[in-house]
Write a protein that holds these residues in place. Structure first.
Motif, PDB file in Angstrom:
ATOM      1  N   ASP A 245     -53.423  97.821 -41.045  1.00  0.00           N
ATOM      2  CA  ASP A 245     -54.351  98.751 -41.693  1.00  0.00           C
ATOM      3  C   ASP A 245     -54.257 100.131 -41.050  1.00  0.00           C
ATOM      4  O   ASP A 245     -54.198 101.159 -41.737  1.00  0.00           O
ATOM      5  CB  ASP A 245     -55.794  98.248 -41.586  1.00  0.00           C
ATOM      6  N   ALA A 246     -54.253 100.160 -39.721  1.00  0.00           N
ATOM      7  CA  ALA A 246     -54.209 101.437 -39.008  1.00  0.00           C
ATOM      8  C   ALA A 246     -52.871 102.146 -39.226  1.00  0.00           C
ATOM      9  O   ALA A 246     -52.822 103.364 -39.409  1.00  0.00           O
ATOM     10  CB  ALA A 246     -54.455 101.214 -37.518  1.00  0.00           C
ATOM     11  N   LEU A 247     -51.780 101.383 -39.219  1.00  0.00           N
ATOM     12  CA  LEU A 247     -50.459 101.977 -39.424  1.00  0.00           C
ATOM     13  C   LEU A 247     -50.339 102.585 -40.816  1.00  0.00           C
ATOM     14  O   LEU A 247     -49.730 103.648 -40.997  1.00  0.00           O
ATOM     15  CB  LEU A 247     -49.376 100.914 -39.226  1.00  0.00           C
ATOM     16  N   ALA A 248     -50.934 101.926 -41.807  1.00  0.00           N
ATOM     17  CA  ALA A 248     -50.791 102.351 -43.205  1.00  0.00           C
ATOM     18  C   ALA A 248     -51.825 103.378 -43.637  1.00  0.00           C
ATOM     19  O   ALA A 248     -51.725 103.918 -44.746  1.00  0.00           O
ATOM     20  CB  ALA A 248     -50.868 101.128 -44.113  1.00  0.00           C
ATOM     21  N   ALA A 249     -52.800 103.675 -42.797  1.00  0.00           N
ATOM     22  CA  ALA A 249     -53.916 104.535 -43.202  1.00  0.00           C
ATOM     23  C   ALA A 249     -53.427 105.862 -43.781  1.00  0.00           C
ATOM     24  O   ALA A 249     -52.703 106.609 -43.134  1.00  0.00           O
ATOM     25  CB  ALA A 249     -54.837 104.796 -42.010  1.00  0.00           C
ATOM     26  N   GLY A 250     -53.798 106.111 -45.038  1.00  0.00           N
ATOM     27  CA  GLY A 250     -53.496 107.365 -45.694  1.00  0.00           C
ATOM     28  C   GLY A 250     -52.042 107.589 -46.049  1.00  0.00           C
ATOM     29  O   GLY A 250     -51.659 108.702 -46.431  1.00  0.00           O
ATOM     30  N   ALA A 251     -51.212 106.554 -45.977  1.00  0.00           N
ATOM     31  CA  ALA A 251     -49.785 106.718 -46.263  1.00  0.00           C
ATOM     32  C   ALA A 251     -49.547 106.962 -47.749  1.00  0.00           C
ATOM     33  O   ALA A 251     -50.315 106.512 -48.608  1.00  0.00           O
ATOM     34  CB  ALA A 251     -49.010 105.488 -45.798  1.00  0.00           C
TER      35      ALA A 251
END
Length: 285
Positions: A184-190
């Protein structure tokens, strides 16, 4: 702009229509190969991309279907690069990657020896540069940054996902995983999330327990969509379909994802391509 091409959308089960799991990401002048399932270089050849054009090989984990053609990538890059001082191929993966690469080169030892004996300009084995990582920034060259974070594919461990950023565009490649806070953190706003998926309803109907076991450590279509929704990504790109999508059933898979993700959803055959732009995302077929 970042260009994402699904090279192989298949699974561990051989499929006449789909190569093994692999994705090509082109950002600026750099080309990244994410995983290298069976048939990967046949798919890159269809794009006019040779093994010697790969800037780095990124491995999400060491399951056989994701590294089946590692040897082909290493040898093909070596013999098709005619630079007098061939630079090593950067290989970034989880702990254990170095041993796998070393043993792969050992397995191809006779072939490497034959080629060195036959070609005067080949004087050393394929050059590689392996970096084992689980978290943090792992690449920063010519405007392209790559960040890694752990995922959850236990008992396969460790496993990692990649976030590739270039000029305001960003793409996250999850690999095989169940939902987890680190993804979730890695993908945030991608701009886009490339996620492997299974259809639990179809897998559970199969009579073989060994196949049903895969539900324990893969995300369903709905779970992948929920991860994309939580992270607020612009495009959800689904791949590594288990079971394989039957012709004409793409809309059924898309509809499942759409129950929890209301933005752009991409499902396609091998060589399906998506452009990811900063703030604006457009499909290119």
């Amino acid at each position: 702009m970042i260009e994402v091409t699904l090279l192989g959308t298949g699974s561990p089960i051989p499929d006449a229509r789909r190569a093994g799991p692999s994705t090509l990401v082109r950002a600026g002048d750099q080309t990244f190969l994410v995983d290298c399932g069976r048939g990967v270089l046949m798919r890159t050849a269809a794009l006019g991309v040779g093994a010697n054009a790969i800037s780095a090989l990124l491995l999400t984990h060491l399951h056989s279907d994701h590294i089946a053609d590692l040897g082909d990538v290493l040898i093909s890059r070596w013999v098709s690069n005619f630079a007098p001082n061939q630079p090593p191929l950067p290989i970034i993966g989880p702990p254990g990657t170095a041993e796998v690469v070393e043993n792969t080169l050992k397995a191809f030892g006779p072939d490497i020896g034959y080629r060195i004996a036959h070609h005067a300009d080949l004087t050393a084995p394929p050059p590689v540069e392996v970096e084992e990582v689980t978290d943090g920034v792992v690449w920063g060259r010519d405007g392209v940054a790559i960040t890694v974070a752990p995922t959850d594919h236990r008992p396969v461990a460790p496993t990692i996902g990649f976030r590739i950023e270039h000029n305001g565009a960003s793409v996250v490649l999850a690999g095989d995983t169940v939902p987890c806070p680190t993804l979730d953190a890695l993908a945030a706003g991608a701009g886009a999330l490339v996620h492997t998926v299974i259809r639990k309803d179809l897998v559970d109907a199969m009579p073989m327990q060994r196949i049903r076991d895969i539900c324990d450590y893969h995300s369903t279509v709905e779970q992948a969509a929920d991860t994309a929704a939580r992270a607020g990504v612009g495009i959800l790109i689904l791949t590594h379909y288990v079971p394989p999508i039957a012709p004409g059933q793409e809309d059924d898979w898309r509809a499942l994802a759409a129950t929890v993700f209301d933005r752009q959803i991409e499902i396609g055959e091998d060589l399906h391509r998506v452009e990811v732009h900063p703030g604006v995302c457009a499909r290119q077929g």
